[in-house]
Design an enzyme around this catalytic site. Structure first.
Site, mmCIF file in Angstrom:
data_model
loop_
_atom_site.group_PDB
_atom_site.id
_atom_site.type_symbol
_atom_site.label_atom_id
_atom_site.label_comp_id
_atom_site.label_asym_id
_atom_site.label_seq_id
_atom_site.Cartn_x
_atom_site.Cartn_y
_atom_site.Cartn_z
ATOM 1 N N GLU A 74 0.866 -1.192 0.000
ATOM 2 C CA GLU A 74 0.000 0.000 0.000
ATOM 3 C C GLU A 74 0.896 1.233 0.000
ATOM 4 O O GLU A 74 2.123 1.118 0.138
ATOM 5 C CB GLU A 74 -0.919 -0.008 1.229
ATOM 6 C CG GLU A 74 -1.999 -1.072 1.131
ATOM 7 C CD GLU A 74 -2.929 -1.134 2.331
ATOM 8 O OE1 GLU A 74 -4.097 -1.430 2.120
ATOM 9 O OE2 GLU A 74 -2.487 -0.902 3.466
ATOM 10 N N HIS A 99 -8.740 9.586 3.240
ATOM 11 C CA HIS A 99 -8.341 8.503 2.336
ATOM 12 C C HIS A 99 -8.539 9.008 0.913
ATOM 13 O O HIS A 99 -9.590 9.563 0.591
ATOM 14 C CB HIS A 99 -9.192 7.252 2.585
ATOM 15 C CG HIS A 99 -8.595 6.012 2.005
ATOM 16 N ND1 HIS A 99 -8.499 5.808 0.646
ATOM 17 C CD2 HIS A 99 -8.040 4.916 2.588
ATOM 18 C CE1 HIS A 99 -7.915 4.642 0.432
ATOM 19 N NE2 HIS A 99 -7.629 4.081 1.595
ATOM 20 N N ARG A 121 -0.497 8.756 1.805
ATOM 21 C CA ARG A 121 -1.881 9.212 1.647
ATOM 22 C C ARG A 121 -2.088 10.717 1.659
ATOM 23 O O ARG A 121 -2.924 11.241 0.940
ATOM 24 C CB ARG A 121 -2.697 8.652 2.807
ATOM 25 C CG ARG A 121 -3.431 7.470 2.393
ATOM 26 C CD ARG A 121 -4.193 6.920 3.520
ATOM 27 N NE ARG A 121 -4.192 5.495 3.292
ATOM 28 C CZ ARG A 121 -4.673 4.613 4.116
ATOM 29 N NH1 ARG A 121 -5.195 5.002 5.249
ATOM 30 N NH2 ARG A 121 -4.650 3.347 3.812
ATOM 31 N N HIS A 159 -11.073 9.657 6.957
ATOM 32 C CA HIS A 159 -10.884 8.209 7.115
ATOM 33 C C HIS A 159 -10.351 7.820 8.489
ATOM 34 O O HIS A 159 -10.794 6.839 9.080
ATOM 35 C CB HIS A 159 -9.900 7.757 6.036
ATOM 36 C CG HIS A 159 -9.596 6.296 6.044
ATOM 37 N ND1 HIS A 159 -10.559 5.336 5.802
ATOM 38 C CD2 HIS A 159 -8.426 5.615 6.253
ATOM 39 C CE1 HIS A 159 -9.999 4.135 5.860
ATOM 40 N NE2 HIS A 159 -8.716 4.277 6.150
ATOM 41 N N ARG A 201 -0.612 8.680 9.227
ATOM 42 C CA ARG A 201 -0.484 7.238 9.471
ATOM 43 C C ARG A 201 -0.112 6.484 8.196
ATOM 44 O O ARG A 201 -0.702 6.713 7.128
ATOM 45 C CB ARG A 201 -1.804 6.686 10.003
ATOM 46 C CG ARG A 201 -1.804 5.187 10.176
ATOM 47 C CD ARG A 201 -3.122 4.729 10.740
ATOM 48 N NE ARG A 201 -4.208 4.971 9.817
ATOM 49 C CZ ARG A 201 -4.762 4.050 9.032
ATOM 50 N NH1 ARG A 201 -4.308 2.807 9.051
ATOM 51 N NH2 ARG A 201 -5.763 4.352 8.240
HETATM 52 P P1 FAD Z 1 -13.395 0.469 16.403
HETATM 53 O O1 FAD Z 1 -13.119 -0.752 15.657
HETATM 54 O O2 FAD Z 1 -14.009 1.591 15.651
HETATM 55 O O3 FAD Z 1 -14.338 0.103 17.629
HETATM 56 C C1 FAD Z 1 -14.920 1.126 18.405
HETATM 57 C C2 FAD Z 1 -15.916 0.505 19.337
HETATM 58 O O4 FAD Z 1 -16.313 1.434 20.339
HETATM 59 C C3 FAD Z 1 -17.215 0.071 18.661
HETATM 60 O O5 FAD Z 1 -17.579 -1.170 19.232
HETATM 61 C C4 FAD Z 1 -18.220 1.136 19.097
HETATM 62 O O6 FAD Z 1 -19.546 0.699 19.126
HETATM 63 C C5 FAD Z 1 -17.722 1.409 20.493
HETATM 64 N N1 FAD Z 1 -18.134 2.694 21.058
HETATM 65 C C6 FAD Z 1 -17.821 3.936 20.604
HETATM 66 N N2 FAD Z 1 -18.359 4.860 21.426
HETATM 67 C C7 FAD Z 1 -19.001 4.196 22.416
HETATM 68 C C8 FAD Z 1 -19.752 4.592 23.543
HETATM 69 N N3 FAD Z 1 -19.972 5.871 23.843
HETATM 70 N N4 FAD Z 1 -20.279 3.640 24.342
HETATM 71 C C9 FAD Z 1 -20.116 2.317 24.057
HETATM 72 N N5 FAD Z 1 -19.412 1.883 22.982
HETATM 73 C C10 FAD Z 1 -18.861 2.813 22.180
HETATM 74 N N6 FAD Z 1 -6.700 0.140 9.328
HETATM 75 C C11 FAD Z 1 -5.740 -0.747 8.989
HETATM 76 O O7 FAD Z 1 -4.759 -0.906 9.714
HETATM 77 N N7 FAD Z 1 -5.879 -1.468 7.837
HETATM 78 C C12 FAD Z 1 -6.939 -1.347 7.005
HETATM 79 O O8 FAD Z 1 -7.022 -2.036 6.001
HETATM 80 C C13 FAD Z 1 -7.932 -0.403 7.332
HETATM 81 N N8 FAD Z 1 -8.996 -0.208 6.505
HETATM 82 C C14 FAD Z 1 -9.997 0.618 6.910
HETATM 83 C C15 FAD Z 1 -11.134 0.737 6.112
HETATM 84 C C16 FAD Z 1 -12.191 1.505 6.525
HETATM 85 C C17 FAD Z 1 -13.411 1.639 5.677
HETATM 86 C C18 FAD Z 1 -12.117 2.190 7.764
HETATM 87 C C19 FAD Z 1 -13.255 3.027 8.241
HETATM 88 C C20 FAD Z 1 -10.971 2.111 8.544
HETATM 89 C C21 FAD Z 1 -9.910 1.323 8.129
HETATM 90 N N9 FAD Z 1 -8.755 1.190 8.902
HETATM 91 C C22 FAD Z 1 -7.786 0.306 8.539
HETATM 92 C C23 FAD Z 1 -8.672 1.810 10.217
HETATM 93 C C24 FAD Z 1 -9.019 0.768 11.283
HETATM 94 O O9 FAD Z 1 -10.058 -0.050 10.820
HETATM 95 C C25 FAD Z 1 -9.450 1.405 12.582
HETATM 96 O O10 FAD Z 1 -8.576 2.432 12.947
HETATM 97 C C26 FAD Z 1 -9.459 0.369 13.699
HETATM 98 O O11 FAD Z 1 -10.245 -0.724 13.319
HETATM 99 C C27 FAD Z 1 -9.988 0.992 14.980
HETATM 100 O O12 FAD Z 1 -10.169 -0.029 15.917
HETATM 101 P P2 FAD Z 1 -10.657 0.356 17.364
HETATM 102 O O13 FAD Z 1 -10.811 -0.909 18.105
HETATM 103 O O14 FAD Z 1 -9.801 1.413 17.913
HETATM 104 O O15 FAD Z 1 -12.100 1.039 17.118
HETATM 105 C C1 SIN Z 2 -7.250 0.692 2.774
HETATM 106 O O1 SIN Z 2 -7.543 -0.479 2.637
HETATM 107 O O2 SIN Z 2 -6.937 1.446 1.848
HETATM 108 C C2 SIN Z 2 -7.279 1.257 4.131
HETATM 109 C C3 SIN Z 2 -6.042 0.883 4.805
HETATM 110 C C4 SIN Z 2 -5.848 1.714 6.029
HETATM 111 O O3 SIN Z 2 -6.627 2.616 6.315
HETATM 112 O O4 SIN Z 2 -4.848 1.474 6.705
#
Ligand code: FAD
Ligand code: SIN
Length: 529
Positions: free
Chosen positions: A112, A240, A287, A348, A383
Site C-alpha cells: 500500500e 483517504h 496518503r 478516514h 499514518r
Molecule cells: P473500532 O473498531 O471503531 O471500535 C470502536 C468501538 O467502540 C465500537 O464497538 C463502538 O460501538 C464502540 N463505542 C464507541 N463509542 C461508544 C460509547 N460511547 N459507548 C459504548 N461503545 C462505544 N486500518 C488498517 O490498519 N488497515 C486497514 O485495512 C484499514 N482499513 C480501513 C477501512 C475503513 C473503511 C475504515 C473506516 C478504517 C480502516 N482502517 C484500517 C482503520 C481501522 O479499521 C481502525 O482504525 C481500527 O479498526 C480501529 O479499531 P478500534 O478498536 O480502535 O475502534
Molecule cells: C485501505 O484499505 O486502503 C485502508 C487501509 C488503512 O486505512 O490502513
C-alpha cells in the site's frame, strides 16, 4: 450498580485484544453502543502491516517507512515497539483463528502507499471483518468476558462526580467507572471498575464525507477531554484518497489502497495519469500527498472526482483480491474489470486522540486508551496504511499486561452517586439534533478539510461555538438520547480539531495550511490540549 475489575468501552480490535488477555486475571465487562461487530474494525479492507518476509523486508524498513509517512512527528521509540512486537501479535490473531490469504504455504503479502516492501497481510478485501469475527468468536468462548451491547457510555466517573473540583492542571484525577445509558430501558446505569479501557475508535463523522461507519463519533475522546484529560494532535485527520464517488451514499464506500498496491493508477477524466506530476512515487505516494494531489486536480478541472483504473488487470486477479469492491461497484452499474472507478477523498482516520504513554496510560489514573481513539505517537503527522490494526493489537497486549499488574493495588470507589437527570424532559425536537449534526459536518468539510487557512479555521470555530452552545443547552434540558450525546461528542471533537489546527503554524503531514505552506525547522512539536 455493577462492579467489574476491567471495564472496556468498545468492541473493535483494540477492546477485544485487551479483553482476551485481561480475562486471565479478572472479570472483563465490554460495553458497546450497538451490535458487537459494528465497528470501524469490521470495515477495514486493505489489511494489517508487519514484517513477515525476512528475505526482502526488515524491521528497519518498516520503521523507516512509518517515520517517513509521519513527517517528523512520530515518536521513534513507539514506532520501534509497534513494528518489532507486531509479528507476534499477528501470529496471535492467526492462532485465534483469523484467516489471511496465502500463496501455497506463504502469506500473500500486498503493498500500500508509503510501504517500500510488500508487507500487508490481508483476507481478500474484507480483512477487518475476518479479524473481528475471529476475535468475537474467542470472546464468546471466554467465561470471564461479558459483552453488553446497546450500552452507551455517557461520561467517565471521576472525583468531579463526588463533588471535588478538578481542572486540567489537577494531576491525580482518577476514573472510577462510567455512567452508561442502557438503550433498551432508557436508564443510565452506574458501572464501577478498578480499571477502564477506552477503545471507542475514531471520529470520522465530524465530516460530511467519511469512510467510517456512523458509530465513529469520537465519544471516548470527548468524554476524556471533558473529564480534564489530555488529547494530542487532533488536527491530523487522514483523508483517504479513494472513496467511491457515489453521491447520496453515506458513509462513503472505501476503495482500498491495495487496489493501487496491485497496480491500479489514478487518472483524470481524459484517462491521463496525473500523480507523477505531484510525486515521483506516483499513485503509491503516502496518503496525505495523494489526497492533496487529487484535491488539486479536482480544483483544476472543476470535476467532483477523479478515477482509479485497475481495468487493465485480469478479471481473475480483480475477483480474487477485490471481490467485495467488485460486487459493490457492480451494484451501481460499474464493472471495474472494464470501467474506471470514480473516486474522491473522504475523512478516514484520526491520527491524534487521547494522549497515552508507551503502556497506554492516559493522563487520568486507572484509565487506559487503545486503538484509534488514542495517540501513542506511532502515526505522527500521517499514518502509514495498515498500521492502525497493528497498533491496536500491539497496544491491546501491552495495556493488558500493565493493567493486570495494576489491578490488585486498586479498590472500587465507594459513595459514587447515581446519574442525576433532575430537571430534564423528553425531547420532541430530535430533528434539531440532526440539523445541528449536518451543520457541523458541512462546516468541517468546507473549512477544516484537506487545505486549511487561518481565515477558514477562525470562521469554523465561530460557527461551531453557536452549535456547541445550543447543544449544551439542549443536553442540560432533555433526557439522554444516543443521538444527542453523539452530537455533543462530535461537536467537542470538531472543536479540538480546529483548536489543534490553529496551534500548528506550519504545514506538516496531514495538516496543510495556505498561510504557512512550509515546515518549521527544529524538532516538531505535538499539539497538546
Ligand atoms: P473500532 O473498531 O471503531 O471500535 C470502536 C468501538 O467502540 C465500537 O464497538 C463502538 O460501538 C464502540 N463505542 C464507541 N463509542 C461508544 C460509547 N460511547 N459507548 C459504548 N461503545 C462505544 N486500518 C488498517 O490498519 N488497515 C486497514 O485495512 C484499514 N482499513 C480501513 C477501512 C475503513 C473503511 C475504515 C473506516 C478504517 C480502516 N482502517 C484500517 C482503520 C481501522 O479499521 C481502525 O482504525 C481500527 O479498526 C480501529 O479499531 P478500534 O478498536 O480502535 O475502534
Ligand atoms: C485501505 O484499505 O486502503 C485502508 C487501509 C488503512 O486505512 O490502513
Amino acid at each position: 450498580m455493577q462492579k467489574v475489575d476491567f471495564l472496556v468501552i468498545g468492541s473493535g480490535i483494540a477492546g477485544l485484544s485487551f479483553a482476551l488477555k485481561a480475562a486471565a486475571k479478572g472479570k472483563v465487562l465490554i460495553l458497546t453502543k450497538v451490535n458487537a461487530d459494528e465497528t470501524n474494525t469490521k470495515y477495514a479492507q486493505g489489511g494489517i502491516a508487519a514484517v513477515f518476509d525476512p528475505e526482502t523486508d526488515s524491521f528497519e524498513k518498516h520503521i523507516s517507512d512509518t517515520l517517513i509517512a509521519g513527517d517528523g512527528l512520530c515518536d521513534r521509540k513507539i514506532v520501534e515497539i509497534v513494528v518489532t512486537e507486531g509479528p507476534d501479535r499477528i501470529q496471535e490473531l492467526i492462532d485465534y483463528g483469523t484467516n489471511f490469504d496465502k500463496h501455497g504455504s506463504e502469506y500473500d503479502l500486498t503493498r500500500e502507499g508509503g510501504h517500500s516492501e510488500k508487507r500487508i497481510l490481508h483476507y481478500k478485501d474484507i480483512t477487518g471483518k475476518e479479524i473481528e469475527r475471529a476475535l468475537l468468536e474467542q470472546v464468546s468462548k471466554n467465561p470471564n468476558i461479558e459483552i453488553l451491547t446497546h450500552y452507551y457510555a455517557v461520561e467517565i466517573i471521576t472525583q468531579h462526580h463526588l463533588g471535588i473540583e478538578v481542572t486540567r492542571e489537577t494531576n491525580d484525577i482518577s476514573c472510577f467507572g462510567v455512567y452508561a445509558l442502557n438503550v433498551h430501558t432508557g436508564q443510565v446505569e452506574t458501572i464501577l471498575s478498578k480499571i477502564t479501557l477506552m477503545a471507542t475508535g475514531g471520529a470520522g463523522n465530524i465530516y460530511s464525507a467519511t469512510t467510517n461507519p456512523v458509530i465513529a463519533t469520537g465519544d471516548g475522546i470527548a468524554m476524556i477531554y471533558r473529564a480534564k484529560g489530555r488529547v494530542r494532535d487532533m488536527e491530523m485527520i487522514q483523508f483517504h484518497p479513494t472513496s467511491l464517488y457515489n453521491p447520496g451514499e453515506y458513509p462513503s464506500f472505501l476503495i482500498t489502497e491495495a487496489v493501487r498496491g496491485e497496480g491500479g493508477v489514478l487518472k483524470n477524466k481524459r484517462g491521463e495519469e496525473f500523480m507523477q506530476n505531484y510525486d515521483p512515487r506516483g499513485s503509491l505516494a503516502p496518503r496525505d500527498i495523494v489526497a492533496r494531489s487529487i484535491d488539486a486536480e479536482m480544483k483544476k478541472s472543476g470535476e467532483d472526482h477523479v478515477y482509479l483504473d485497475i481495468s487493465f488487470k485480469s478479471k481473475e486477479l480483480i475477483l480474487q483480491h477485490f471481490p467485495n469492491i467488485y460486487e459493490k461497484c457492480l451494484s451501481i452499474g460499474l464493472d471495474i474489470s472494464k470501467d474506471m472507478i470514480p473516486v474522491v477523498p473522504a475523512a478516514h482516520y484520526l491520527c491524534g486522540g487521547i494522549l497515552v504513554d508507551e503502556f497506554g496510560h492516559s493522563t487520568i489514573h486507572r484509565l487506559f486508551a487503545c486503538g484509534e481513539c488514542s495517540s501513542t505517537g506511532l502515526h505522527g503527522a500521517n499514518r502509514l496504511a495498515s498500521n492502525s490494526l497493528l497498533e491496536a493489537a500491539v497496544f491491546g497486549h501491552r495495556i493488558a499486561f500493565q493493567a493486570m499488574e495494576d489491578v490488585d493495588k486498586i479498590r472500587f470507589q465507594e459513595n459514587v452517586p447515581d446519574w442525576n437527570e433532575f430537571g430534564t424532559e423528553q425531547s420532541n425536537e430530535e430533528i434539531l439534533v440532526t440539523h445541528n449534526l449536518r451543520e457541523v459536518q458541512r462546516m468541517m468539510s468546507d473549512y477544516v478539510g484537506i487545505v486549511r487557512s487561518d481565515f477558514r479555521l477562525e470562521r469554523a470555530l465561530r460557527r461551531l461555538k453557536l452549535v456547541k452552545d445550543e447543544t449544551e443547552e439542549f443536553y442540560k434540558k432533555t433526557k439522554l438520547s444516543v443521538k444527542l450525546c453523539e452530537l455533543r461528542n462530535l461537536v467537542q471533537c470538531a472543536e479540538l480539531v480546529i483548536r489543534c489546527a490553529m496551534k500548528r503554524k506550519e504545514s506538516r503531514g496531514l495538516h496543510y495550511t495556505t498561510d504557512y505552506p512550509y515546515k518549521l525547522g527544529g524538532k516538531p512539536e505535538n499539539s497538546v490540549l
